[in-house]
Structures are given as C-alpha cells and as structure tokens.
Design a protein around this motif. Structure first.
Motif, PDB file in Angstrom:
ATOM      1  N   LEU A  29       0.752  -1.141   0.170  1.00 38.98           N
ATOM      2  CA  LEU A  29       0.197  -0.202   0.510  1.00 38.98           C
ATOM      3  C   LEU A  29       0.789   1.272   0.599  1.00 38.98           C
ATOM      4  O   LEU A  29       2.005   1.300   0.109  1.00 38.98           O
ATOM      5  N   ALA A  30       0.661   2.164  -0.351  1.00 37.01           N
ATOM      6  CA  ALA A  30       1.327   3.194  -0.905  1.00 37.01           C
ATOM      7  C   ALA A  30       0.670   4.442  -0.283  1.00 37.01           C
ATOM      8  O   ALA A  30      -0.588   4.358  -1.454  1.00 37.01           O
ATOM      9  N   PHE A  31       0.618   5.235  -0.015  1.00 32.81           N
ATOM     10  CA  PHE A  31       0.524   6.917  -0.260  1.00 32.81           C
ATOM     11  C   PHE A  31       1.275   7.759  -0.466  1.00 32.81           C
ATOM     12  O   PHE A  31       2.448   8.320  -0.214  1.00 32.81           O
ATOM     13  N   VAL A  32       0.976   8.291  -1.794  1.00 34.59           N
ATOM     14  CA  VAL A  32       1.844   8.738  -2.503  1.00 34.59           C
ATOM     15  C   VAL A  32       0.781  10.815  -2.326  1.00 34.59           C
ATOM     16  O   VAL A  32      -0.214  10.532  -2.548  1.00 34.59           O
ATOM     17  N   PRO A  33       2.009  11.938  -3.124  1.00 35.63           N
ATOM     18  CA  PRO A  33       1.684  12.947  -2.499  1.00 35.63           C
ATOM     19  C   PRO A  33       0.455  13.732  -2.354  1.00 35.63           C
ATOM     20  O   PRO A  33      -0.615  13.448  -2.914  1.00 35.63           O
ATOM     21  N   GLN A 678      -3.538   4.063 -13.303  1.00 36.81           N
ATOM     22  CA  GLN A 678      -4.586   5.075 -12.449  1.00 36.81           C
ATOM     23  C   GLN A 678      -6.021   5.425 -12.297  1.00 36.81           C
ATOM     24  O   GLN A 678      -6.338   5.333 -13.572  1.00 36.81           O
ATOM     25  N   ARG A 679      -6.548   5.453 -11.431  1.00 36.60           N
ATOM     26  CA  ARG A 679      -7.794   6.247 -11.323  1.00 36.60           C
ATOM     27  C   ARG A 679      -8.192   7.318 -10.597  1.00 36.60           C
ATOM     28  O   ARG A 679      -7.463   6.664  -9.216  1.00 36.60           O
ATOM     29  N   LYS A 680      -9.305   8.480 -11.281  1.00 34.67           N
ATOM     30  CA  LYS A 680      -9.261   9.260 -10.331  1.00 34.67           C
ATOM     31  C   LYS A 680     -10.203   8.896  -9.733  1.00 34.67           C
ATOM     32  O   LYS A 680     -11.726   8.953  -9.932  1.00 34.67           O
ATOM     33  N   PRO A 683     -11.712  14.774  -8.381  1.00 35.01           N
ATOM     34  CA  PRO A 683     -11.146  15.339  -9.112  1.00 35.01           C
ATOM     35  C   PRO A 683      -9.750  15.192  -8.183  1.00 35.01           C
ATOM     36  O   PRO A 683      -8.587  15.812  -9.050  1.00 35.01           O
ATOM     37  N   ASN A 684      -9.638  15.418  -6.543  1.00 34.41           N
ATOM     38  CA  ASN A 684      -8.463  16.057  -6.079  1.00 34.41           C
ATOM     39  C   ASN A 684      -7.752  14.495  -6.258  1.00 34.41           C
ATOM     40  O   ASN A 684      -6.533  14.594  -4.897  1.00 34.41           O
ATOM     41  N   LEU A 685      -8.060  13.147  -5.688  1.00 34.46           N
ATOM     42  CA  LEU A 685      -7.931  12.721  -4.663  1.00 34.46           C
ATOM     43  C   LEU A 685      -7.919  11.059  -6.404  1.00 34.46           C
ATOM     44  O   LEU A 685      -8.693  10.644  -6.909  1.00 34.46           O
ATOM     45  N   THR A 686      -6.117  10.760  -6.067  1.00 30.42           N
ATOM     46  CA  THR A 686      -6.011  10.077  -7.214  1.00 30.42           C
ATOM     47  C   THR A 686      -5.296   8.069  -6.824  1.00 30.42           C
ATOM     48  O   THR A 686      -4.440   8.923  -5.911  1.00 30.42           O
ATOM     49  N   LEU A 687      -5.694   7.254  -7.625  1.00 27.63           N
ATOM     50  CA  LEU A 687      -5.232   6.141  -7.298  1.00 27.63           C
ATOM     51  C   LEU A 687      -4.138   5.408  -8.758  1.00 27.63           C
ATOM     52  O   LEU A 687      -4.627   5.636  -9.409  1.00 27.63           O
ATOM     53  N   TRP A 728      -3.035  12.433  -3.363  1.00 31.06           N
ATOM     54  CA  TRP A 728      -4.318  13.402  -3.022  1.00 31.06           C
ATOM     55  C   TRP A 728      -3.863  15.062  -2.971  1.00 31.06           C
ATOM     56  O   TRP A 728      -2.655  15.616  -2.482  1.00 31.06           O
ATOM     57  N   ASN A 729      -4.134  15.686  -3.617  1.00 28.60           N
ATOM     58  CA  ASN A 729      -3.855  17.538  -4.171  1.00 28.60           C
ATOM     59  C   ASN A 729      -5.009  18.639  -3.387  1.00 28.60           C
ATOM     60  O   ASN A 729      -5.940  17.701  -4.456  1.00 28.60           O
TER      61      ASN A 729
END
Length: 742
Positions: A29-33, A678-680, A683-687, A728-729
C-alpha cells in the motif's frame, strides 16, 4: 574441454525479513503526495523551472523550438526535454525506473544509465554536477532517488561549450520541480519486498526571501543472483588447465535519508542571491552467500568451498551552493558567480567466513574494510549578453578541484578466532588530486530560419597521484580544446533539421589509477592502472524532427570516433584466478540511427516508440588482439497509454536491449515489461498502481571468449516490484476572509 554443470550449487538464501513475508501476501500500500499548494501556478512542463545555473540552461531562439504537447517532448537546438507528467512509474518509482522509459536511455540491472549504448554519461541535477551520481555506485544512488520530485529529464548528446565535456555519451540533466509562492507536499509509500519511502517538500515567501526545503526517507531491498563459469587454458597450445563454477545469492537492504534547504533573496531589482545545502545518508546492510567448485582437465571435482559475507556500507554526501546574479538588463543579460562545495564519504565493512569442504580444511575468517572520501570545490563565473538579431553570447570561467582519499584494508585469512593480520598485498592508502581550469565561449544567432550555435572550451588539467603505502607518486598535465557546432534549420512550422559536432573527454576515475589489488571474490582480483590515459571523443549528429499537437516523429544519425577508449580486460594469473583491470584501446568507433515517434492511435489511446540501431567497431591490437571486431546491436522501447474513460488510465512500457560488443567477448540482451494503472477517485484524489519488471526478466549475461580464458557471468536481479499509491492534491484558492489553503 570439460563441460561445467549448467546449474551451480546454490547457497542458502539469507533469512527473510517480516516485511518480505508480508509482501508475499500481497500487502502493498502506498500513500503518495498529499499536497497543498498556494494559488500561484507551477511552471508548465515545457518551461525551464530548474535554472540552477544561468550558463547551464541555454535557451534556444524562439523560432526553432518545437514542442510535442501530448508526447511531453520539447526539442531545442542543443537538447531534448522529456516531461514525466504522464509516466505512472514517476508516481511511485525511482529515477532509474523512469529513465528506462526515455528514448536514447537504457538502464542496466544495477540502475546504471547509458545513452545510445554508451555508459559514459554525465549526470546533472538542475544543471549542476552531483558527485554521488557520477561514480562507480551511481546505479545505487539513482535507485534510491525518488522520481516524484522530478519535473522533466533533459538529454544532451552534444552539449554546448558552457557545459563540461566529461562523458562520451553526453549529459542527462534531471530537473526537479520548483514551486512558487507557498506550498507543501507530504508523501508516504509502502511497497513489495519491505520497500517504503516517506517525504515532504515545502516552500514559502517572506517578502524578498523565498525559502524551499525537502526531507525524505527511503528503504529499498534488492536481491541478486550470480552464476560465474570460467575455463582457463594455455594461450599458446590451447591445453585445458582448469574450470571453476561460482554461484551466489545476495541481498542489499538500503535505507537512505536526505534533506535539502535553500533560499533566494532579492537584494534589489537587479541583484539576486541564492543559497542551497543538501545532505544524504545511505546505509546498506548486505548479506552474501557463495558456493565455489573447481574441476581438473578430466572433469573431476578438485575443490569445493562456501563463503558467507555479511557486511555494511555507509555513504554520506553533502553539498553547499552560493550563487550571485547581477541582471545587466531586462532582456536576460546577466553576470553570475557561483561557488559550491560537495563531499562524499563511503565506508564498507565486510566480514568473510570461508568453509573448505574439498579438500577438507578448518574454516577461516577474513575482514575487508574499504574507505573512500572525496571533496570537490568549484567556482564559476558566467557572463551572458543578449544581442540584436536574436543573438546571445556566453563567456565563462570554471575552476574545479577534486581531492580523493582511499584507505583499503584486508586481513589474511586465519582460523576462526585467530588474530587479525593485515595482508600487505591488499592493504594500502592512495590519494588522488585533480585540478581543471576551463575558459569557454558560446555564441548563438538566428539568420532567417537558420539558427547557429557555436562554441569553444579550452581546459588545463593537472593530476597528482600518491600511492602512500608503496611511496609511488605521479603527475600528469594536459591542455585540450573542445570545439562544438550546432545548426538547426526550420523547414516548416512543424519540421526542423539539424547538424551538430562536438569534442568530449572521459577522465579516469581515481580508483582506476590505484595499482593495488582488491579482492572481488575467491577467483577474481581487481587492480587499477596508473598509466590509464583520458578517453577522447569526436561526436557527429544529423537529425530531423516533426512535431504537431499529439504527433511527433524524429530521426537522428550519429557517429562517434574514440581514441584511447576505456575497456575492461580479464587475464588469468593462475589456474583458477583472474585479474580484472582497465586498459586503453588503440581506437574504436560507433554509430547508428535513432528513431522515435509518438501520437494517437484511436481516441483515448496514445503511444510512444523509439529505438536505436547501433554499430560498434573495436581495434584492440595494442592489447595483443589481432584485427578489429565489430557488431550490430539495438535497443528499443514502446509505451502505450489507454484512457478507458475520464477516470481510468492503463499504461504499459516494453523495453528490449540487444547484444553488446566487448574487446574479449560480448554482453547479451534482455526484454522487460512495466505496467501501470491510474484511477481518479475524486477530482483531487487519484489511485496509482505500478508493477515493474513484470516477468522478472531484467538480467545481464557477459561472455569472454579468448585463447586463454572462456567465461560466462549471468547476473539476475529480482526486480519485480509492485506499488499501489494514493495521490491527494489540494490546490489553494483565495477566499475573502478565508485561508489560502482551503
């Protein structure tokens, strides 16, 4: 000749960690920026956000810039720039991972990059040399640097005169992301094999002062296996002497920590001061298990032994930079003075436990300590003058001083628990110093649709060596001129053609000059060559490019003529042991054609494809090998992006490397596959999910076939790495009476 067994006895693999056990269950599991940026937008990928050196980021005239928007490629008169915005490997992987996907670049199993088949590449970070990326362990450093902080990668195969001429293949310039205003980013990743990384970046403005900083911690685990089969014979009669078989498994568990802090201060409207400091600490805990077998001419086993080698390696790198820029006018004319200092230290401690099974003997112990230190000091002065008729003049001076210190120790093999005694054949102290003074000038001008960039760099190099232990001192001085010329003609709004020429040099690394021995394994010794001369290169290129919207096409013909080319030579010194050293070839030449294309196949499906067809000819007559040897090889890669819908993207990258020629044999190629998804989610959260080296096919096989020695080394990396990440942007939007980060 006696045939060796196809598979050597494998040593017992070192115990696996609990993190490894979890990875087998697929728990990655990774949590990136998680990012919060101010309302000031970041520079677009085509802009030069990383102007660390005014002279290190030469802009071409506006009428010869061709930008491929969808492909993320920008072509100027002296370089190609590749954006990493659409590369899913950049979300979770290392710099080595993303370099594998770029045209012109190949990366071996240890993370070392090559340009068009040539591994002599100079690595820059934001236009400045980074010592840890230009040494023998550069692959390990690139595998430890996260790619999520990179904006783009620039490739300069014929750099202009304001760049250093080191590296026959050219320059890879890694441009990091630079945010303006106020912002922050936090990252956390956990992946297969116990890998993880934590990091954060931030920047803010305090009036005339802009401050930026970054922190990161990264763990990377690498498993490797090696099979080495050697057969020695009499070079004159061909009579078989002996055969050896080595099989080893190793694990490298690396933990690196890094910090960067910098600031830019406006002293007024025309005077600017910048400072930056960085620190990196890498600790590597390595385990190594080896089994050795030897055979006589009749094929009977004459020896069998095993070796365990736990060890640690610590590398610390630091750098400090101070830059002053005086703007002479608003058109870009300026005077820049830059001073920087960098220091790298390495400490490798290895402990050997040897067990001899045939003929039976008591176990022995041995210790090896390899210490290295390097300090680099540099001063540069650059004057840039913008002139009428879209012309630009750059004049500069650069002074660089390198000081290296080696302190190598190896004990004599003794019975377990015995007193430690230094082995005089391997224990020594060696010092190296090098001063390079350079003066250079570069002039660029547009004449209608033709742009000309011409330059000359002259350098005075002074080298001092001191083998302290044996009291051997040496010195060498040489003066060289490195001219270069670039021409680019605009045919239409979307087509250009170009010609370029340049002279470059590869100077020997300090440890390549040390005449003392280093033991690599039970059957292999390495020795430096104090007589090694610099390698000198003449490079020629002709190119064509077409770019319009999502479509880009390019073709480049290239040719290199090399004098005093470096090569590794392996020589038997007894029935079972070989000596590896570096020598100068008389001359060699290489050339080929590079093709690249990008575009859209169907709606939602885009592609990139590139490849090099390479020709290499070697004349090793000065080393005792008759005639010349030549080969034709290739490398190719292709990428496919499929937007399933507005929220889902699938990405695949395939790479292939062909056989490469060496003076004593060749290296075999391989094919690899990387996948990404990659799945959005919002709007501000991407897997993002990535798998590198899907079929675990990234490997390297080298073959030596000479009258006295036949050897094949197979090296395989367990490079299959899976990562899943969340991004998460949070963009800042100013509201009345509200917080800028809401």
């Amino acid at each position: 000749m006696t045939s060796l067994p196809s598979t050597p006895p494998r040593p017992t693999r070192p115990p696996q960690s609990s993190a490894r056990t979890l990875s087998r269950l697929g728990l990655c599991l990774a949590f990136v920026p998680v990012q919060a940026w101010a309302d000031t937008p970041a520079p677009a990928s085509g802009q030069n956000a990383g102007q660390a050196l005014a002279s290190g980021d030469q802009a071409a005239s506006a009428d010869i810039v061709v930008t491929g928007r969808a492909s993320g490629t920008t072509t100027t008169i002296d370089r190609k720039s590749y954006s990493l915005a659409n590369d899913l490997q950049a979300k979770t992987g290392s710099v080595a991972d993303v370099l594998r996907n770029l045209p012109s670049v190949t990366v071996d199993v240890d993370g070392n990059p090559s340009l068009r088949g040539d591994a002599n590449v100079q690595i820059l970070i934001d236009g400045r040399p980074a010592p840890q990326f230009n040494k023998a362990n550069r692959g390990a450093a690139l595998e430890q640097l996260g790619a999520d902080t990179i904006d783009r990668v620039e490739v300069l195969t014929n750099p202009p005169a304001n760049f250093k001429p080191d590296g026959s293949a050219g320059i890879i310039n890694i441009v990091t992301k630079h945010r303006r205003g106020r912002g922050a980013a936090v990252q956390a990743n956990i992946g297969s094999g116990g890998r993880f990384n934590l990091g954060g970046t931030g920047n803010t403005s305090l009036g005339a002062l802009a401050v930026h900083g970054a922190l990161s911690v990264r763990r990377d685990v690498r498993d490797r296996s090696v099979t080495d089969r050697k057969q020695t014979s009499d070079a004159t009669t061909g009579a078989f002497r002996s055969a050896t078989l080595l099989g080893s498994d190793s694990r490298s568990d690396r933990l690196s920590e890094s910090a960067t802090l910098g600031g830019d201060l406006d002293l007024g409207k025309i005077d600017h001061l910048s400072a930056e400091g960085s620190y990196t600490n890498r600790f590597d805990h390595a385990s190594y298990a080896e089994n050795d077998t030897s055979f006589d001419p009749a094929g009977a086993t004459t020896g069998r032994a095993s070796r365990d080698r736990p060890g640690t390696e610590k590398q610390t790198s630091s750098s400090a930079m101070l830059r002053y820029r005086h703007d002479i006018s608003h058109d870009g004319s300026n005077l820049t003075v830059l001073a920087q200092r960098s220091e790298t230290t390495e400490n490798q401690q290895l402990h050997y436990a040897d067990s001899v099974l045939l003929p039976a003997a008591d176990p022995t112990e041995q210790r090896q300590s390899l210490r290295f230190g390097e300090v680099t000091r540099e001063l540069s002065i650059d004057f840039t003058r913008m002139m009428p008729a879209q012309a630009k003049l750059i004049l500069g001076y650069n002074l660089q001083r390198d000081d290296n210190h080696f302190d190598n120790f190896q004990s004599v093999a003794v019975a377990a628990g015995g007193a430690e005694i230094a082995d005089p054949n391997f224990t020594n102290v060696f010092r190296f110093g090098q001063t390079v003074q350079a003066w250079y000038g570069s002039y660029e001008r547009s004449i209608g649709k033709l742009t000309v960039l011409a330059g000359l760099r002259v350098e005075q190099t002074n080298v001092q060596t001191d083998q302290v232990t044996s009291d051997e001192r040496g010195s060498r001085s040489y003066f060289r001129a490195y001219p270069n010329l670039h021409l680019m003609q605009k045919l239409t709004d979307h087509q250009t053609i170009g010609l370029s020429y340049g002279n470059r040099v590869i100077r020997p690394d300090a440890d390549d000059l040390n005449p003392y021995l280093i033991q690599r394994d039970a059957f292999t010794l390495r020795r430096g060559n104090p007589n090694l001369m610099p390698q000198e290169i003449q490079s020629f290129e002709a190119s064509w490019s077409y770019e319009q919207g999502a479509t880009s096409r390019s073709a480049t013909l290239f040719y290199r003529r090399i004098h005093n080319s470096f090569t590794v030579v392996t020589t038997p010194i007894d029935a079972s042991t070989v000596l590896v050293t570096e020598e100068n070839l008389g001359r060699s030449q290489s050339g080929g054609i590079e093709l690249a294309a990008a575009g859209r196949i169907l709606r939602g499906i885009t592609y990139t494809i590139s490849g090099n067809l390479l020709y290499n000819q070697i004349d090793a007559s000065n080393l005792g090998y008759a005639g010349t040897r030549s080969t034709v090889s290739f490398d190719a890669k292709a990428g496919l992006d499929w937007s399933l819908d507005a929220k889902n993207v699938v990405q695949a990258n395939v790479g292939a490397v062909g056989r490469r020629l060496t003076p004593q044999g060749y290296r075999k190629g391989y094919v690899t596959l990387d996948l990404g998804y990659q799945r959005k989610l919002r709007p501000n959260l991407t897997l993002t999910a990535t798998v590198s080296d899907v079929f675990a096919s990234r490997r390297e096989a080298s073959v030596i076939d000479t009258p006295g020695l036949s050897e094949r080394i197979d090296r395989r990396l367990a490079g299959q790495i899976a990562l899943v990440g969340l991004s998460w942007n949070l963009s800042g939007t100013k509201k009345k009476g509200g917080n800028a980060f809401q």
